[in-house]
Write a protein that holds these residues in place. Structure first.
Motif, PDB file in Angstrom:
ATOM      1  N   PRO A 202       0.821  -1.223   0.000  1.00  0.00           N
ATOM      2  CA  PRO A 202       0.000   0.000   0.000  1.00  0.00           C
ATOM      3  C   PRO A 202       0.850   1.266   0.000  1.00  0.00           C
ATOM      4  O   PRO A 202       1.734   1.428   0.846  1.00  0.00           O
ATOM      5  CB  PRO A 202      -0.800  -0.139   1.306  1.00  0.00           C
ATOM      6  N   PRO A 203       0.617   2.181  -0.938  1.00  0.00           N
ATOM      7  CA  PRO A 203       1.450   3.385  -1.059  1.00  0.00           C
ATOM      8  C   PRO A 203       1.540   4.212   0.217  1.00  0.00           C
ATOM      9  O   PRO A 203       2.615   4.739   0.540  1.00  0.00           O
ATOM     10  CB  PRO A 203       0.766   4.166  -2.186  1.00  0.00           C
ATOM     11  N   GLU A 204       0.439   4.327   0.973  1.00  0.00           N
ATOM     12  CA  GLU A 204       0.494   5.121   2.193  1.00  0.00           C
ATOM     13  C   GLU A 204       1.406   4.479   3.247  1.00  0.00           C
ATOM     14  O   GLU A 204       2.005   5.180   4.074  1.00  0.00           O
ATOM     15  CB  GLU A 204      -0.920   5.329   2.762  1.00  0.00           C
ATOM     16  N   MET A 205       1.546   3.148   3.195  1.00  0.00           N
ATOM     17  CA  MET A 205       2.432   2.455   4.126  1.00  0.00           C
ATOM     18  C   MET A 205       3.882   2.538   3.654  1.00  0.00           C
ATOM     19  O   MET A 205       4.800   2.690   4.458  1.00  0.00           O
ATOM     20  CB  MET A 205       1.977   1.006   4.288  1.00  0.00           C
ATOM     21  N   MET A 206       4.083   2.484   2.332  1.00  0.00           N
ATOM     22  CA  MET A 206       5.434   2.654   1.809  1.00  0.00           C
ATOM     23  C   MET A 206       5.934   4.074   2.061  1.00  0.00           C
ATOM     24  O   MET A 206       7.132   4.302   2.262  1.00  0.00           O
ATOM     25  CB  MET A 206       5.490   2.311   0.328  1.00  0.00           C
ATOM     26  N   ALA A 207       5.014   5.052   2.062  1.00  0.00           N
ATOM     27  CA  ALA A 207       5.396   6.425   2.375  1.00  0.00           C
ATOM     28  C   ALA A 207       6.004   6.506   3.772  1.00  0.00           C
ATOM     29  O   ALA A 207       6.941   7.282   4.017  1.00  0.00           O
ATOM     30  CB  ALA A 207       4.180   7.350   2.269  1.00  0.00           C
ATOM     31  N   GLU A 208       5.477   5.697   4.681  1.00  0.00           N
ATOM     32  CA  GLU A 208       6.043   5.664   6.041  1.00  0.00           C
ATOM     33  C   GLU A 208       7.438   5.051   6.045  1.00  0.00           C
ATOM     34  O   GLU A 208       8.319   5.489   6.797  1.00  0.00           O
ATOM     35  CB  GLU A 208       5.118   4.891   6.977  1.00  0.00           C
ATOM     36  N   ARG A 328      -9.531 -13.176   0.173  1.00  0.00           N
ATOM     37  CA  ARG A 328     -10.066 -12.550   1.381  1.00  0.00           C
ATOM     38  C   ARG A 328     -10.700 -11.195   1.094  1.00  0.00           C
ATOM     39  O   ARG A 328     -11.535 -10.716   1.859  1.00  0.00           O
ATOM     40  CB  ARG A 328      -8.934 -12.341   2.406  1.00  0.00           C
ATOM     41  N   GLY A 329     -10.241 -10.563   0.038  1.00  0.00           N
ATOM     42  CA  GLY A 329     -10.762  -9.265  -0.321  1.00  0.00           C
ATOM     43  C   GLY A 329     -10.065  -8.088   0.320  1.00  0.00           C
ATOM     44  O   GLY A 329     -10.453  -6.936   0.090  1.00  0.00           O
ATOM     45  N   ASP A 330      -9.013  -8.344   1.121  1.00  0.00           N
ATOM     46  CA  ASP A 330      -8.370  -7.234   1.837  1.00  0.00           C
ATOM     47  C   ASP A 330      -6.855  -7.147   1.633  1.00  0.00           C
ATOM     48  O   ASP A 330      -6.216  -6.249   2.171  1.00  0.00           O
ATOM     49  CB  ASP A 330      -8.668  -7.339   3.331  1.00  0.00           C
ATOM     50  N   TYR A 331      -6.275  -8.071   0.877  1.00  0.00           N
ATOM     51  CA  TYR A 331      -4.828  -8.103   0.647  1.00  0.00           C
ATOM     52  C   TYR A 331      -4.057  -7.968   1.963  1.00  0.00           C
ATOM     53  O   TYR A 331      -3.098  -7.210   2.072  1.00  0.00           O
ATOM     54  CB  TYR A 331      -4.401  -6.995  -0.326  1.00  0.00           C
ATOM     55  N   HIS A 332      -4.489  -8.753   2.955  1.00  0.00           N
ATOM     56  CA  HIS A 332      -3.790  -8.720   4.245  1.00  0.00           C
ATOM     57  C   HIS A 332      -2.341  -9.176   4.106  1.00  0.00           C
ATOM     58  O   HIS A 332      -1.487  -8.787   4.897  1.00  0.00           O
ATOM     59  CB  HIS A 332      -4.508  -9.597   5.267  1.00  0.00           C
ATOM     60  N   CYS A 333      -2.056  -9.969   3.082  1.00  0.00           N
ATOM     61  CA  CYS A 333      -0.683 -10.438   2.855  1.00  0.00           C
ATOM     62  C   CYS A 333       0.274  -9.261   2.683  1.00  0.00           C
ATOM     63  O   CYS A 333       1.471  -9.370   2.961  1.00  0.00           O
ATOM     64  CB  CYS A 333      -0.617 -11.355   1.643  1.00  0.00           C
ATOM     65  N   LEU A 334      -0.256  -8.123   2.221  1.00  0.00           N
ATOM     66  CA  LEU A 334       0.540  -6.902   2.071  1.00  0.00           C
ATOM     67  C   LEU A 334       0.255  -5.907   3.192  1.00  0.00           C
ATOM     68  O   LEU A 334       1.184  -5.383   3.820  1.00  0.00           O
ATOM     69  CB  LEU A 334       0.251  -6.264   0.710  1.00  0.00           C
ATOM     70  N   ARG A 335      -1.022  -5.672   3.486  1.00  0.00           N
ATOM     71  CA  ARG A 335      -1.382  -4.692   4.505  1.00  0.00           C
ATOM     72  C   ARG A 335      -0.962  -5.122   5.909  1.00  0.00           C
ATOM     73  O   ARG A 335      -0.832  -4.284   6.816  1.00  0.00           O
ATOM     74  CB  ARG A 335      -2.887  -4.414   4.471  1.00  0.00           C
ATOM     75  N   GLY A 336      -0.756  -6.409   6.092  1.00  0.00           N
ATOM     76  CA  GLY A 336      -0.342  -6.909   7.406  1.00  0.00           C
ATOM     77  C   GLY A 336       1.141  -6.739   7.691  1.00  0.00           C
ATOM     78  O   GLY A 336       1.599  -7.004   8.808  1.00  0.00           O
ATOM     79  N   ILE A 337       1.910  -6.314   6.700  1.00  0.00           N
ATOM     80  CA  ILE A 337       3.351  -6.084   6.894  1.00  0.00           C
ATOM     81  C   ILE A 337       3.547  -4.655   7.398  1.00  0.00           C
ATOM     82  O   ILE A 337       3.209  -3.699   6.710  1.00  0.00           O
ATOM     83  CB  ILE A 337       4.124  -6.288   5.573  1.00  0.00           C
ATOM     84  N   GLN A 338       4.061  -4.515   8.595  1.00  0.00           N
ATOM     85  CA  GLN A 338       4.262  -3.189   9.168  1.00  0.00           C
ATOM     86  C   GLN A 338       5.452  -2.479   8.511  1.00  0.00           C
ATOM     87  O   GLN A 338       6.480  -3.116   8.235  1.00  0.00           O
ATOM     88  CB  GLN A 338       4.494  -3.296  10.678  1.00  0.00           C
ATOM     89  N   PRO A 339       5.327  -1.185   8.246  1.00  0.00           N
ATOM     90  CA  PRO A 339       6.428  -0.444   7.609  1.00  0.00           C
ATOM     91  C   PRO A 339       7.757  -0.578   8.344  1.00  0.00           C
ATOM     92  O   PRO A 339       8.817  -0.621   7.711  1.00  0.00           O
ATOM     93  CB  PRO A 339       5.919   1.002   7.630  1.00  0.00           C
ATOM     94  N   ARG A 340       7.699  -0.654   9.671  1.00  0.00           N
ATOM     95  CA  ARG A 340       8.959  -0.753  10.426  1.00  0.00           C
ATOM     96  C   ARG A 340       9.705  -2.048  10.107  1.00  0.00           C
ATOM     97  O   ARG A 340      10.936  -2.098  10.194  1.00  0.00           O
ATOM     98  CB  ARG A 340       8.700  -0.651  11.921  1.00  0.00           C
TER      99      ARG A 340
END
Length: 350
Positions: A202-208, A328-340
């Motif tokens: 997610p771009p907003e998470m990569m921005a972090e 799942r419809g939410d791409y948790h495989c990507l959104r679940g990875i924390q930017p840190r």
């Protein structure tokens, strides 16, 4: 199999995505260096022909506009031109799709022998199916390319390390966007985009991630992308940060970008072409994986799986290429990875 026991004029074919072509270069360059007595012709599309930097002397890269060779008649015309100009005796099909299969047959009818890549399609289906997945590391694609050359009686020692003989590309190639790296300075490349949603963090998470890494002292970050939309996203990440450069806005061209990447200490990339471009330059990559998985064999050449950031989920991988809708419809495989986690992996390499 053909008239020649020893390959003399070898046609290699790969038309698809930039990353796939990049993955074939180590095996191709090794084959050329190990067989200086043979001539190698690499047939591809026009744009990827820019990838073949510092090519061996016995390699000719032929970039073709496939729109000029449509249908069976067009492929017959292309096969005749290739045979007439290069006197092909061996075909190494690194793609194995309908177009290359037809070209292979046409050239065999004119006396050339051939070998084609074994993609392991059944194993990849077992790896990506919804139920009863078989989670095993499949043969790396770079090794599949090397195996194809061997079955064409072209054995090669594996010496490839970088497309730049000295390990680094010329600083003059990217002088328009950055002066050379100074002593003690760290350069980080970040390539946040991919062709399919299942491979895009997610771009907003990569921005972090960019925020965290840009706060490091003596650090410069280069953001890679293409097209107006990606350029606009990256421009927003640069606001207020003098040490962050939007390479999508610079438009320096692929050879210059490769030269700059070779000077980076680490590159952050999705499972995309940029991972393979950095691998060609011998640069370590922190790769981010979502719907796809390194087990499918597409980790960058020479890269360490320890630098692959991913979540263990029973639905992963759901696709070889990341082009299927999320179950799942939410791409948790990507959104679940924390930017840190991504930033920390970069810090560990630096």
């Amino acid at each position: 199999m053909g008239r020649h026991e020893t390959p003399t004029n070898v046609l290699c074919m790969r038309f698809s995505a930039l990353g796939d072509i990049a993955m074939s270069i180590p095996a191709l360059y090794d084959a050329c260096e190990s067989h200086p007595e043979a001539n190698f012709i690499y047939l591809t599309r026009t744009h990827p022909a820019q990838l073949f930097i510092n090519a061996p002397r016995n390699l000719t890269v032929v970039g073709v506009d496939l729109a000029r060779f449509k249908g069976l008649a067009g492929l017959r015309k292309l096969a005749s031109q290739l045979m007439r100009e290069y006197r092909i005796d061996t075909v190494v099909d690194l793609h194995d799709v309908l177009r290359t299969r037809l070209l292979r047959v046409m050239l065999r009818l004119q006396g050339a022998r051939s070998a084609s890549i074994r993609k392991g399609r059944a194993d990849k289906r077992r790896l990506t199916r919804r139920h009863n997945k078989i989670m095993l590391q499949l043969e790396p694609t770079a090794d599949r390319y090397a195996d194809t050359f061997r079955r064409a009686r072209i054995n090669a020692s594996r010496r490839f390390r970088s497309i730049f003989p000295e390990g680094k590309g010329p600083a003059a190639a990217f002088a328009r966007v950055s002066p050379p790296k100074t002593a003690g300075e760290r350069w980080i490349g970040i390539a946040p985009f991919a062709k399919h949603p299942g491979k895009i963090y997610p771009p907003e998470m990569m921005a972090e991630v960019v925020e965290r890494l840009a706060s490091r002292p003596s650090t410069k970050i280069f953001l890679f992308g293409a097209g107006e939309k990606e350029r606009g996203v990256l421009e927003g990440w640069c606001v207020g940060k003098e040490n962050v450069v939007n390479m999508a806005a610079a438009s320096v061209g692929l050879p210059s970008e490769l030269a700059l990447i070779s000077h980076c200490d680490v590159v952050v990339s999705m499972d995309s072409a940029n991972m393979h471009l950095a691998s060609l330059a011998g640069v370590p990559v922190v790769s981010v994986w979502g719907a796809t998985h390194p087990y499918a064999g597409f980790l960058g050449f020479g890269q360490d799986t320890a630098n692959a950031v991913q979540l263990d989920m029973i639905c992963r991988p759901c696709s070889v290429f990341g082009n299927k809708p999320c179950l799942r419809g939410d791409y948790h495989c990507l959104r679940g990875i924390q930017p840190r986690l991504i930033a920390d992996r970069v810090e560990r390499l630096l």
